[in-house]
Design an enzyme around this catalytic site. Structure first.
Site, PDB file in Angstrom:
ATOM      1  CG  HIS A 125      39.654  43.727  39.691  1.00  9.73           C
ATOM      2  ND1 HIS A 125      39.398  45.030  39.424  1.00  9.73           N
ATOM      3  CD2 HIS A 125      40.787  43.614  39.396  1.00  9.73           C
ATOM      4  CE1 HIS A 125      40.542  45.541  38.754  1.00  9.73           C
ATOM      5  NE2 HIS A 125      41.264  44.444  38.506  1.00  9.73           N
ATOM      6  CD  GLU A 126      42.299  39.721  38.994  1.00  9.40           C
ATOM      7  OE1 GLU A 126      42.383  39.659  37.714  1.00  9.40           O
ATOM      8  OE2 GLU A 126      42.890  40.837  39.523  1.00  9.40           O
ATOM      9  CG  HIS A 129      40.511  42.214  34.476  1.00  9.81           C
ATOM     10  ND1 HIS A 129      40.679  43.331  33.818  1.00  9.81           N
ATOM     11  CD2 HIS A 129      41.043  42.389  35.434  1.00  9.81           C
ATOM     12  CE1 HIS A 129      41.300  44.086  34.478  1.00  9.81           C
ATOM     13  NE2 HIS A 129      41.623  43.632  35.600  1.00  9.81           N
ATOM     14  CD  GLU A 187      43.760  46.475  36.208  1.00  8.53           C
ATOM     15  OE1 GLU A 187      43.205  46.363  37.432  1.00  8.53           O
ATOM     16  OE2 GLU A 187      44.051  45.364  35.638  1.00  8.53           O
TER      17      GLU A 187
END
Length: 267
Positions: A125-126, A129, A187
């Protein structure tokens, strides 16, 4: 009046030709160069390491093993970032990513993420970004909103107590109408990118839902979704489930190709 900041952003996007597309095909608005953002990311990461306690040993090897497996599935510019991950001693269930590929994960989150697949959900997920250039998009939107507010103040002659009150209301409209929803969109998009990435690396994507179930059980009260910078846990789990069939197909293909990460969890 919420259309005014949107109009300012649209005008800037056209005049500066600063529109791009994210990995999921969503149109983006970016004003800054990769070099600018990456340098800021590096500086912030160095400062974070000075201010926080960095955890080494088995915890560091665990996080690095998972990050390495995910980075190996990137290509082109995405793989060329200066990917680094650190574990920080902090009881909060948190993780972060900075432009340039600098990532951190707190020990509190490692307590909630109970296996390598759940940690891969967070790290993927990070990374999402970073590869989706969300930091650039975020600061560009903030800059354009501030410009729009300044222009509006000059054109409308909003001065004195009444004008200040109106600008305050417009500022709140910009915050809840543009800036926070943008962050929620980031997100959700990072969730999808991370889900694909972890599956392609051979991590079980079904663990992503389990992680958010754990997070939901561990969390207290949350602000209303429309005031939050993050989607609710329920919304996140629903979004992950909606993309699970595609992720499972990628996972099975990765496993068939021999991609089976083995990152021992610290005892």
């Amino acid at each position: 009046m919420r259309w005014i900041p949107r109009l300012a952003i649209g005008a800037l996007c056209v005049s500066l030709a600063a529109c791009a597309s994210s990995p999921t095909g969503r149109q983006q608005f970016t004003l800054y160069s990769d070099e600018q953002l990456n340098q800021m990311g590096q500086q912030a990461f160095e400062q974070y390491q000075q201010d926080m306690t960095v955890v080494g040993g088995a915890h560091a090897r665990y996080a690095q093993c998972i990050a390495d497996a995910l980075v190996a599935e990137l290509s082109g510019r995405d793989r060329d970032y200066n990917w680094q991950i650190r574990v920080f001693q902090d009881d909060s269930a948190n993780a972060f990513a900075l432009p340039g590929g600098y990532m951190g994960i707190h020990t509190g989150l490692l307590d909630i993420a109970t296996d390598q697949n759940q940690v891969a959900t967070v790290v993927g997920h990070e990374m999402g970004h970073v590869v989706a250039n969300h930091a650039n998009e975020r600061v560009s939107t903030q800059s354009a909103t501030q410009v729009g507010m300044s222009v509006l103040s000059s054109v409308a002659g909003l001065q004195g107590p009444q004008g200040e009150q109106m600008l305050g209301l417009l500022g709140a409209g910009a915050q809840y109408g543009i800036l926070l929803p943008f962050s929620r969109r980031h997100e959700s998009e990072a969730d999808v990118i991370g889900l694909r990435l972890m599956a392609e690396a051979g991590f079980d994507p079904r663990a992503s839902v389990t992680l958010w179930e754990n997070m939901q059980a561990a969390s207290g009260g949350q602000p209303p979704v429309w005031m939050s910078t993050h989607p609710s846990q329920g919304q996140r789990m629903a979004g992950l489930q909606a993309n699970m069939d595609d992720a499972m197909a990628r996972y099975e293909q990765a496993r068939s190709a021999g991609r089976q990460p083995n990152c021992p969890r610290p005892s």
